[in-house]
Design a protein around this motif. Structure first.
Motif, PDB file in Angstrom:
ATOM      1  N   ALA A 122       3.821 -17.296   9.874  1.00 17.01           N
ATOM      2  CA  ALA A 122       2.696 -16.973   8.842  1.00 17.01           C
ATOM      3  C   ALA A 122       2.277 -15.521   9.299  1.00 17.01           C
ATOM      4  O   ALA A 122       2.020 -14.994   8.223  1.00 17.01           O
ATOM      5  CB  ALA A 122       1.556 -17.957   9.002  1.00 17.01           C
ATOM      6  N   MET A 123       1.962 -15.172  10.309  1.00 18.58           N
ATOM      7  CA  MET A 123       1.560 -13.744  10.821  1.00 18.58           C
ATOM      8  C   MET A 123       2.559 -12.899  10.251  1.00 18.58           C
ATOM      9  O   MET A 123       2.240 -11.975   9.723  1.00 18.58           O
ATOM     10  CB  MET A 123       1.098 -13.688  12.290  1.00 18.58           C
ATOM     11  N   GLY A 124       3.889 -13.093  10.497  1.00 21.48           N
ATOM     12  CA  GLY A 124       4.949 -12.048  10.229  1.00 21.48           C
ATOM     13  C   GLY A 124       5.256 -11.883   8.775  1.00 21.48           C
ATOM     14  O   GLY A 124       5.178 -11.129   8.164  1.00 21.48           O
ATOM     15  N   VAL A 125       5.179 -13.310   7.925  1.00 18.72           N
ATOM     16  CA  VAL A 125       5.363 -13.181   6.884  1.00 18.72           C
ATOM     17  C   VAL A 125       4.112 -12.544   6.083  1.00 18.72           C
ATOM     18  O   VAL A 125       4.293 -11.672   5.050  1.00 18.72           O
ATOM     19  CB  VAL A 125       5.636 -14.653   6.053  1.00 18.72           C
ATOM     20  N   GLY A 126       2.877 -12.747   6.493  1.00 19.35           N
ATOM     21  CA  GLY A 126       1.725 -12.034   5.990  1.00 19.35           C
ATOM     22  C   GLY A 126       1.802 -10.570   6.164  1.00 19.35           C
ATOM     23  O   GLY A 126       1.431  -9.836   5.237  1.00 19.35           O
ATOM     24  N   MET A 127       2.100 -10.081   7.451  1.00 15.88           N
ATOM     25  CA  MET A 127       2.250  -8.726   7.588  1.00 15.88           C
ATOM     26  C   MET A 127       3.160  -8.042   6.701  1.00 15.88           C
ATOM     27  O   MET A 127       3.072  -7.192   6.205  1.00 15.88           O
ATOM     28  CB  MET A 127       2.478  -8.391   9.029  1.00 15.88           C
ATOM     29  N   ALA A 128       4.417  -8.670   6.646  1.00 12.07           N
ATOM     30  CA  ALA A 128       5.600  -8.022   5.613  1.00 12.07           C
ATOM     31  C   ALA A 128       5.325  -7.877   4.667  1.00 12.07           C
ATOM     32  O   ALA A 128       5.443  -6.817   3.701  1.00 12.07           O
ATOM     33  CB  ALA A 128       6.848  -8.755   6.004  1.00 12.07           C
ATOM     34  N   GLY A 129       4.514  -8.986   3.947  1.00 14.64           N
ATOM     35  CA  GLY A 129       3.881  -9.061   2.538  1.00 14.64           C
ATOM     36  C   GLY A 129       3.033  -8.128   2.081  1.00 14.64           C
ATOM     37  O   GLY A 129       3.236  -7.557   1.031  1.00 14.64           O
ATOM     38  N   LEU A 130       2.155  -7.940   2.899  1.00 12.18           N
ATOM     39  CA  LEU A 130       0.969  -7.130   2.683  1.00 12.18           C
ATOM     40  C   LEU A 130       1.479  -5.611   2.589  1.00 12.18           C
ATOM     41  O   LEU A 130       0.864  -4.729   1.981  1.00 12.18           O
ATOM     42  CB  LEU A 130      -0.466  -7.356   3.381  1.00 12.18           C
ATOM     43  N   SER A 131       2.442  -5.474   3.358  1.00 15.20           N
ATOM     44  CA  SER A 131       2.828  -4.038   3.473  1.00 15.20           C
ATOM     45  C   SER A 131       3.761  -3.648   2.321  1.00 15.20           C
ATOM     46  O   SER A 131       3.874  -2.371   2.015  1.00 15.20           O
ATOM     47  CB  SER A 131       3.574  -3.630   4.750  1.00 15.20           C
ATOM     48  N   GLU A 137      -0.146  -2.264  -7.311  1.00 13.37           N
ATOM     49  CA  GLU A 137       0.864  -2.906  -7.893  1.00 13.37           C
ATOM     50  C   GLU A 137       0.575  -4.379  -8.388  1.00 13.37           C
ATOM     51  O   GLU A 137       0.587  -4.737  -9.221  1.00 13.37           O
ATOM     52  CB  GLU A 137       2.246  -3.210  -6.906  1.00 13.37           C
ATOM     53  N   ASN A 138      -0.196  -5.238  -7.246  1.00 13.98           N
ATOM     54  CA  ASN A 138      -0.488  -6.591  -7.552  1.00 13.98           C
ATOM     55  C   ASN A 138      -1.661  -6.787  -6.433  1.00 13.98           C
ATOM     56  O   ASN A 138      -1.238  -7.301  -5.440  1.00 13.98           O
ATOM     57  CB  ASN A 138       0.615  -7.369  -7.493  1.00 13.98           C
ATOM     58  N   ASN A 139      -2.830  -6.451  -6.763  1.00 11.35           N
ATOM     59  CA  ASN A 139      -3.852  -6.771  -5.968  1.00 11.35           C
ATOM     60  C   ASN A 139      -4.035  -8.224  -5.416  1.00 11.35           C
ATOM     61  O   ASN A 139      -4.237  -8.541  -4.394  1.00 11.35           O
ATOM     62  CB  ASN A 139      -5.256  -6.170  -6.441  1.00 11.35           C
ATOM     63  N   PRO A 140      -4.103  -9.161  -6.377  1.00  9.41           N
ATOM     64  CA  PRO A 140      -4.445 -10.586  -5.839  1.00  9.41           C
ATOM     65  C   PRO A 140      -3.188 -10.996  -4.885  1.00  9.41           C
ATOM     66  O   PRO A 140      -3.639 -11.565  -3.906  1.00  9.41           O
ATOM     67  CB  PRO A 140      -4.295 -11.464  -7.152  1.00  9.41           C
ATOM     68  N   LEU A 141      -2.091 -10.572  -5.038  1.00 11.20           N
ATOM     69  CA  LEU A 141      -0.903 -11.041  -4.324  1.00 11.20           C
ATOM     70  C   LEU A 141      -1.182 -10.284  -2.961  1.00 11.20           C
ATOM     71  O   LEU A 141      -0.966 -11.022  -1.788  1.00 11.20           O
ATOM     72  CB  LEU A 141       0.417 -10.933  -4.961  1.00 11.20           C
ATOM     73  N   HIS A 142      -1.397  -9.040  -2.936  1.00 13.10           N
ATOM     74  CA  HIS A 142      -1.756  -8.234  -1.561  1.00 13.10           C
ATOM     75  C   HIS A 142      -2.881  -8.776  -0.891  1.00 13.10           C
ATOM     76  O   HIS A 142      -2.753  -9.012   0.506  1.00 13.10           O
ATOM     77  CB  HIS A 142      -2.220  -6.711  -2.109  1.00 13.10           C
ATOM     78  N   LEU A 143      -3.934  -9.515  -1.308  1.00 12.33           N
ATOM     79  CA  LEU A 143      -5.108 -10.136  -0.828  1.00 12.33           C
ATOM     80  C   LEU A 143      -4.614 -11.473  -0.091  1.00 12.33           C
ATOM     81  O   LEU A 143      -5.103 -11.829   0.829  1.00 12.33           O
ATOM     82  CB  LEU A 143      -6.218 -10.221  -1.798  1.00 12.33           C
ATOM     83  N   VAL A 144      -3.709 -12.096  -0.927  1.00 16.06           N
ATOM     84  CA  VAL A 144      -3.203 -13.392  -0.285  1.00 16.06           C
ATOM     85  C   VAL A 144      -2.397 -13.183   1.120  1.00 16.06           C
ATOM     86  O   VAL A 144      -2.548 -13.939   2.092  1.00 16.06           O
ATOM     87  CB  VAL A 144      -2.440 -14.203  -1.459  1.00 16.06           C
ATOM     88  N   PHE A 145      -1.697 -12.171   0.739  1.00 20.37           N
ATOM     89  CA  PHE A 145      -0.661 -11.558   2.187  1.00 20.37           C
ATOM     90  C   PHE A 145      -1.668 -11.324   3.117  1.00 20.37           C
ATOM     91  O   PHE A 145      -1.565 -11.528   4.394  1.00 20.37           O
ATOM     92  CB  PHE A 145       0.517 -10.752   1.835  1.00 20.37           C
ATOM     93  N   ALA A 146      -2.614 -10.323   2.856  1.00 16.56           N
ATOM     94  CA  ALA A 146      -3.642  -9.804   3.816  1.00 16.56           C
ATOM     95  C   ALA A 146      -4.455 -11.235   4.541  1.00 16.56           C
ATOM     96  O   ALA A 146      -4.583 -11.177   5.764  1.00 16.56           O
ATOM     97  CB  ALA A 146      -4.541  -9.050   3.062  1.00 16.56           C
ATOM     98  N   GLY A 147      -4.861 -12.007   3.669  1.00 16.98           N
ATOM     99  CA  GLY A 147      -5.569 -13.247   4.036  1.00 16.98           C
ATOM    100  C   GLY A 147      -4.652 -14.010   4.986  1.00 16.98           C
ATOM    101  O   GLY A 147      -5.253 -14.571   6.066  1.00 16.98           O
ATOM    102  N   SER A 148      -3.472 -14.294   4.481  1.00 21.52           N
ATOM    103  CA  SER A 148      -2.531 -15.058   5.346  1.00 21.52           C
ATOM    104  C   SER A 148      -2.464 -14.369   6.853  1.00 21.52           C
ATOM    105  O   SER A 148      -2.383 -14.903   7.843  1.00 21.52           O
ATOM    106  CB  SER A 148      -1.237 -15.145   4.722  1.00 21.52           C
ATOM    107  N   PHE A 149      -2.043 -13.090   6.834  1.00 16.10           N
ATOM    108  CA  PHE A 149      -1.804 -12.311   8.120  1.00 16.10           C
ATOM    109  C   PHE A 149      -3.244 -12.338   8.932  1.00 16.10           C
ATOM    110  O   PHE A 149      -3.070 -12.778  10.063  1.00 16.10           O
ATOM    111  CB  PHE A 149      -1.511 -10.858   7.998  1.00 16.10           C
TER     112      PHE A 149
END
Length: 157
Positions: A122-131, A137-149
């Protein structure tokens, strides 16, 4: 407790999983094959490489943006705002996606040793996703990935 995996160097005739021989040309009397050690990759080494690459990436993105006068250093904002300018966005994305892959691989290495190996994934997917997804581009999706990481990193510690 050592968490490691042996990756042998590729050879046409490997005598074992942890050693590979390499024939070297010395003098004619000592023309024996000498063992070449295998490379050991541990979860700790992967996470250390992730921390070093991630730290360098964040500093390089900020320095690049400030040096090119695309944004001033103050007022301080999140790293994602500094990394929205070119070429800092490429440095940021390549570096943190690499960190995400390393964290994901560390989670895979830990799967037989601990019950919490999924946090590494989950940490890896979150870090790759938020970057990859910027706030512009898409703030809600960025925040989901950041929260996941950040959530999985805090639980992983």
């Amino acid at each position: 407790m050592r968490l490691e995996i042996d990756i042998p160097i590729i050879s046409s005739s490997a005598p074992g999983p942890t050693q590979i021989t390499d024939s070297t040309q010395g003098d004619e009397q000592d023309n024996r094959e000498k063992p070449v050690p295998a490379v050991q990759i541990t979860a700790a080494r992967l996470l250390m490489a992730c921390a070093l690459i991630g730290g360098f990436t964040c500093v390089a993105a900020i320095v690049n943006t400030v040096a090119l006068k695309q944004r001033s250093l103050f007022p301080l904002v999140t790293i994602s705002v500094f990394a929205k300018y070119h070429p800092a966005v490429y440095i940021f994305r390549v570096g943190l996606v690499s960190c995400g892959v390393l964290s994901w691989q560390a989670g895979i290495l830990l799967r037989r040793r601990t019950q919490f190996w999924g946090l590494g994934l989950a940490m890896g997917v979150g870090m790759a996703g938020l970057s990859v997804v910027s706030p512009a581009e898409n703030n809600p999706l960025h925040l989901v990935f950041a929260g996941s990481f950040f959530g999985s990193a805090a639980a992983f510690e």
